[in-house]
Scaffold this motif. Structure first.
Motif, PDB file in Angstrom:
ATOM      1  N   MET A   1      40.615  47.121  31.037  1.00  0.00           N
ATOM      2  CA  MET A   1      41.553  46.849  30.027  1.00  0.00           C
ATOM      3  C   MET A   1      42.815  47.232  30.331  1.00  0.00           C
ATOM      4  O   MET A   1      43.256  48.108  30.900  1.00  0.00           O
ATOM      5  CB  MET A   1      41.155  47.386  28.614  1.00  0.00           C
ATOM      6  N   PRO A   2      43.854  46.222  30.115  1.00  0.00           N
ATOM      7  CA  PRO A   2      45.620  46.761  30.423  1.00  0.00           C
ATOM      8  C   PRO A   2      45.627  47.945  29.727  1.00  0.00           C
ATOM      9  O   PRO A   2      45.099  48.136  28.573  1.00  0.00           O
ATOM     10  CB  PRO A   2      46.100  45.464  29.876  1.00  0.00           C
ATOM     11  N   ASN A   3      46.671  48.619  30.238  1.00  0.00           N
ATOM     12  CA  ASN A   3      47.196  49.933  29.615  1.00  0.00           C
ATOM     13  C   ASN A   3      48.060  49.631  28.277  1.00  0.00           C
ATOM     14  O   ASN A   3      48.293  50.704  28.012  1.00  0.00           O
ATOM     15  CB  ASN A   3      47.837  50.760  30.684  1.00  0.00           C
ATOM     16  N   GLU A   4      48.410  48.647  27.930  1.00  0.00           N
ATOM     17  CA  GLU A   4      48.869  48.641  26.748  1.00  0.00           C
ATOM     18  C   GLU A   4      48.192  47.640  25.703  1.00  0.00           C
ATOM     19  O   GLU A   4      47.332  47.062  25.958  1.00  0.00           O
ATOM     20  CB  GLU A   4      50.326  47.794  27.031  1.00  0.00           C
ATOM     21  N   ALA A   5      48.797  47.680  24.594  1.00  0.00           N
ATOM     22  CA  ALA A   5      48.031  47.231  23.408  1.00  0.00           C
ATOM     23  C   ALA A   5      48.156  45.745  23.530  1.00  0.00           C
ATOM     24  O   ALA A   5      49.161  44.954  23.951  1.00  0.00           O
ATOM     25  CB  ALA A   5      48.657  47.487  21.886  1.00  0.00           C
ATOM     26  N   PHE A   6      46.898  45.141  23.432  1.00  0.00           N
ATOM     27  CA  PHE A   6      46.730  43.784  23.377  1.00  0.00           C
ATOM     28  C   PHE A   6      46.052  43.022  22.251  1.00  0.00           C
ATOM     29  O   PHE A   6      45.056  43.576  22.027  1.00  0.00           O
ATOM     30  CB  PHE A   6      46.267  43.083  24.756  1.00  0.00           C
ATOM     31  N   ARG A   7      46.527  41.900  21.728  1.00  0.00           N
ATOM     32  CA  ARG A   7      45.574  41.237  20.744  1.00  0.00           C
ATOM     33  C   ARG A   7      45.064  39.899  21.165  1.00  0.00           C
ATOM     34  O   ARG A   7      45.912  39.190  21.877  1.00  0.00           O
ATOM     35  CB  ARG A   7      46.549  41.237  19.198  1.00  0.00           C
ATOM     36  N   GLY A   8      43.964  39.757  20.559  1.00  0.00           N
ATOM     37  CA  GLY A   8      43.565  38.407  21.118  1.00  0.00           C
ATOM     38  C   GLY A   8      42.298  38.501  22.361  1.00  0.00           C
ATOM     39  O   GLY A   8      41.844  39.578  22.427  1.00  0.00           O
ATOM     40  N   ILE A   9      42.198  37.480  22.908  1.00  0.00           N
ATOM     41  CA  ILE A   9      40.878  37.741  23.943  1.00  0.00           C
ATOM     42  C   ILE A   9      41.642  37.342  25.513  1.00  0.00           C
ATOM     43  O   ILE A   9      42.364  36.414  25.507  1.00  0.00           O
ATOM     44  CB  ILE A   9      40.045  36.399  23.562  1.00  0.00           C
ATOM     45  N   ILE A  10      41.201  38.121  26.309  1.00  0.00           N
ATOM     46  CA  ILE A  10      41.382  37.702  27.712  1.00  0.00           C
ATOM     47  C   ILE A  10      40.127  37.005  28.238  1.00  0.00           C
ATOM     48  O   ILE A  10      39.232  37.759  28.246  1.00  0.00           O
ATOM     49  CB  ILE A  10      41.630  39.081  28.588  1.00  0.00           C
ATOM     50  N   ALA A  11      40.237  35.699  28.445  1.00  0.00           N
ATOM     51  CA  ALA A  11      39.067  34.960  28.632  1.00  0.00           C
ATOM     52  C   ALA A  11      38.894  34.497  30.166  1.00  0.00           C
ATOM     53  O   ALA A  11      39.905  34.064  30.786  1.00  0.00           O
ATOM     54  CB  ALA A  11      38.953  33.860  27.821  1.00  0.00           C
ATOM     55  N   GLY A  12      37.667  34.437  30.513  1.00  0.00           N
ATOM     56  CA  GLY A  12      37.319  33.969  31.952  1.00  0.00           C
ATOM     57  C   GLY A  12      36.029  33.690  32.296  1.00  0.00           C
ATOM     58  O   GLY A  12      35.198  33.893  31.606  1.00  0.00           O
ATOM     59  N   GLY A  13      35.755  33.832  33.562  1.00  0.00           N
ATOM     60  CA  GLY A  13      34.364  33.799  33.964  1.00  0.00           C
ATOM     61  C   GLY A  13      34.125  34.123  35.530  1.00  0.00           C
ATOM     62  O   GLY A  13      34.843  34.525  36.140  1.00  0.00           O
ATOM     63  N   LEU A  14      32.846  34.401  35.865  1.00  0.00           N
ATOM     64  CA  LEU A  14      32.415  34.793  36.995  1.00  0.00           C
ATOM     65  C   LEU A  14      31.643  33.549  37.506  1.00  0.00           C
ATOM     66  O   LEU A  14      30.644  32.980  36.902  1.00  0.00           O
ATOM     67  CB  LEU A  14      31.498  35.986  37.193  1.00  0.00           C
ATOM     68  N   THR A  15      31.930  33.141  38.858  1.00  0.00           N
ATOM     69  CA  THR A  15      31.416  31.839  39.190  1.00  0.00           C
ATOM     70  C   THR A  15      30.531  32.508  40.537  1.00  0.00           C
ATOM     71  O   THR A  15      30.930  33.212  41.376  1.00  0.00           O
ATOM     72  CB  THR A  15      32.095  30.730  39.625  1.00  0.00           C
ATOM     73  N   PHE A  16      29.161  31.850  40.714  1.00  0.00           N
ATOM     74  CA  PHE A  16      28.274  32.562  41.619  1.00  0.00           C
ATOM     75  C   PHE A  16      27.869  31.119  42.471  1.00  0.00           C
ATOM     76  O   PHE A  16      27.490  30.280  42.057  1.00  0.00           O
ATOM     77  CB  PHE A  16      27.096  33.019  41.264  1.00  0.00           C
ATOM     78  N   ASN A  17      28.040  31.144  43.891  1.00  0.00           N
ATOM     79  CA  ASN A  17      27.198  30.208  44.926  1.00  0.00           C
ATOM     80  C   ASN A  17      26.347  30.563  45.843  1.00  0.00           C
ATOM     81  O   ASN A  17      26.668  31.881  46.505  1.00  0.00           O
ATOM     82  CB  ASN A  17      28.376  29.419  45.369  1.00  0.00           C
ATOM     83  N   ASP A  18      25.289  29.970  46.322  1.00  0.00           N
ATOM     84  CA  ASP A  18      24.850  30.224  47.648  1.00  0.00           C
ATOM     85  C   ASP A  18      25.526  29.230  48.546  1.00  0.00           C
ATOM     86  O   ASP A  18      25.251  28.068  48.712  1.00  0.00           O
ATOM     87  CB  ASP A  18      23.350  29.871  47.423  1.00  0.00           C
ATOM     88  N   SER A  19      26.428  30.175  49.360  1.00  0.00           N
ATOM     89  CA  SER A  19      27.313  29.288  50.213  1.00  0.00           C
ATOM     90  C   SER A  19      26.269  28.706  51.434  1.00  0.00           C
ATOM     91  O   SER A  19      26.974  27.614  51.643  1.00  0.00           O
ATOM     92  CB  SER A  19      28.370  30.397  51.065  1.00  0.00           C
ATOM     93  N   ALA A  20      25.534  29.103  51.987  1.00  0.00           N
ATOM     94  CA  ALA A  20      24.639  28.570  53.081  1.00  0.00           C
ATOM     95  C   ALA A  20      24.169  27.207  52.535  1.00  0.00           C
ATOM     96  O   ALA A  20      24.222  26.079  53.041  1.00  0.00           O
ATOM     97  CB  ALA A  20      23.737  29.506  53.756  1.00  0.00           C
ATOM     98  N   LYS A  21      23.459  27.421  51.192  1.00  0.00           N
ATOM     99  CA  LYS A  21      22.981  25.849  50.506  1.00  0.00           C
ATOM    100  C   LYS A  21      24.043  24.796  50.482  1.00  0.00           C
ATOM    101  O   LYS A  21      23.923  23.919  50.594  1.00  0.00           O
ATOM    102  CB  LYS A  21      22.164  26.480  49.313  1.00  0.00           C
ATOM    103  N   ASP A  22      25.198  25.369  49.902  1.00  0.00           N
ATOM    104  CA  ASP A  22      26.315  24.451  49.577  1.00  0.00           C
ATOM    105  C   ASP A  22      26.884  23.827  50.670  1.00  0.00           C
ATOM    106  O   ASP A  22      26.780  22.539  50.801  1.00  0.00           O
ATOM    107  CB  ASP A  22      27.429  25.084  48.792  1.00  0.00           C
ATOM    108  N   LYS A  23      26.626  24.447  51.887  1.00  0.00           N
ATOM    109  CA  LYS A  23      27.102  23.987  53.350  1.00  0.00           C
ATOM    110  C   LYS A  23      26.171  22.881  53.833  1.00  0.00           C
ATOM    111  O   LYS A  23      26.620  21.951  54.139  1.00  0.00           O
ATOM    112  CB  LYS A  23      27.515  25.308  54.386  1.00  0.00           C
TER     113      LYS A  23
END
Length: 413
Positions: free
Chosen positions: A137-159
């Protein structure tokens, strides 16, 4: 006989489509995900009923989250991972993928700078493995949401999917898996209702553009706050500046905006409608958050009255230049194009035929005026035939021939 032929042709078409359908279904079945990733929810999870991370951390606090990777195949695979802040796409849908959409200027903390995850994890056949994801978490006070996502792939299969070809069909499917990651310092409301109403949505520029090679006007909407804009409905109308007649309009509901993002809301002109240069005016009304006690009511979606907690009204003038209209009309696939080269060629042929006709008429006229010496048989005073020589025009000569006179040309002049 014709009826029988028609039945045979239709049967062949249906057979072909059936084969294609089976082929496509077989490819889809063969291209399912080769792995799975499961979040192990921590004790500081805000909502344990969801299948993604939604955690509360104090400012400056770090934590190792755990993901369970599983190989669903009988061979070794490598699972790649990426981190990205949440974005909002042109459909009004939150995108947690490693999107190419640019960060909004209001985004203070990009999730990719706060998360460390292994870029590649090797899994043996059928293996499951717990993998740590370090978040801070950032070192300063923060209100609200930090939003994002983690994306996963099988690179060999995609290729493999990108390069595979079957029965003349090129299959290019990239199968990815996303897990949301939300971080906050407090579970209490980040903003008051008044703050959200005053600053929860902004209208930026209004511009001409294209979506899927079709003419549109984009109204860029921005959510500058670190909270989601949920259950969003937009009603947009475009008129000529100074006129009340609506030229183009768009109504869409069920949208959502991620915190600190913007997106281009498209107002389509319609299939086959040419974009015209000029000065225009946009009126856009946006609603958010269904609430039975909400003050703002509308029936623009399915003529059903709905109540919303928030409403924003925007009006903005904009201009479409002649260059923009020509550019977009040229590339709009729904507008019938006039083939300029064909028209030039057709006009050239017509002009050539007219010139040829005029030349023929001119030559004919000159020929008719040409003088010739002729011998002509005439009767004298004794009613005996005698031959005389005289000069006449070709036109007169033709008349003599037509009247049955016995004449012949002895010399052209």
């Amino acid at each position: 006989m014709k009826y029988l032929i028609r039945i045979i042709v239709m049967s062949l078409i249906l057979t072909i489509f059936s084969v294609l359908n089976l082929s496509i279904q077989s490819n889809v079945a063969a291209n399912q995900l080769t792995f799975s990733v499961e979040p192990i929810l921590p004790s500081n999870q805000v909502d344990s009923k969801v299948g993604f991370f939604n955690i509360k951390l104090n400012q400056g606090q770090s934590q190792d989250l755990v993901l369970k990777y599983t190989n669903n195949t009988k061979k070794t695979i490598t699972v790649s991972a990426n981190v990205a802040s949440a974005k909002t796409n042109t459909n009004g849908v939150v995108d947690y993928n490693d999107s190419k959409i640019k960060n909004d200027v209001s985004l203070k903390y990009d999730l990719s700078n706060l998360v460390e995850i292994p870029k590649a994890v090797v899994l043996d056949a059928g293996q499951s493995k717990n993998v740590s994801v370090h978040v801070k978490m950032p070192n300063e006070a923060f209100r609200g949401i930090i939003a994002g996502g983690l994306t996963f792939n099988d690179s060999a299969k995609d290729k493999q999917n990108q390069s595979s070809k079957s029965s003349g069909l090129s299959i290019k499917n990239i199968y990815s898996f996303q897990i949301g990651l939300l971080m906050r310092q407090t579970t209490s409301s980040a903003y008051t209702d008044a703050q959200i109403q005053d600053n929860g949505l902004k209208l930026n520029q209004v511009t001409a553009g294209q979506q899927n090679y079709r003419n549109v006007v984009y109204a860029n909407l921005q959510n500058p706050l670190s909270v989601y804009v949920n259950q969003m409905v937009v009603n947009a109308q475009i008129t000529r500046r100074g006129s009340s007649a609506v030229l183009y309009s768009a109504i869409k509901g069920g949208m959502q905006m991620a915190p600190n993002t913007n997106f281009d809301f498209p107002i389509t002109l319609g299939n086959g409608v040419k974009m015209k240069p000029g000065n225009y005016h946009l009126k856009l009304v946006a609603y958010s958050l269904n609430d039975n006690k909400g003050l703002f009511k509308t029936n623009i979606i399915n003529d059903k009255i709905q109540s919303f907690k928030y409403r924003w009204v925007f009006e903005k003038n904009f201009t479409i230049s002649g260059q923009e209209s020509r550019q977009y009309n040229k590339s709009d696939v729904t507008i019938k194009k006039n083939n300029g080269l064909l028209w030039i060629l057709l006009c050239a042929i017509i002009l050539l035929l007219v010139a040829l006709l005029l030349l023929i008429l001119l030559l004919k006229r000159r020929r008719d005026d040409q003088e010739v010496d002729i011998e002509e048989e005439v009767r004298d005073l004794n009613n005996e035939l005698t031959t005389i020589i005289r000069t006449v025009t070709m036109k007169e000569y033709k008349k003599l021939i037509k009247s049955g006179k016995r004449v012949r040309i002895i010399e052209d002049k």
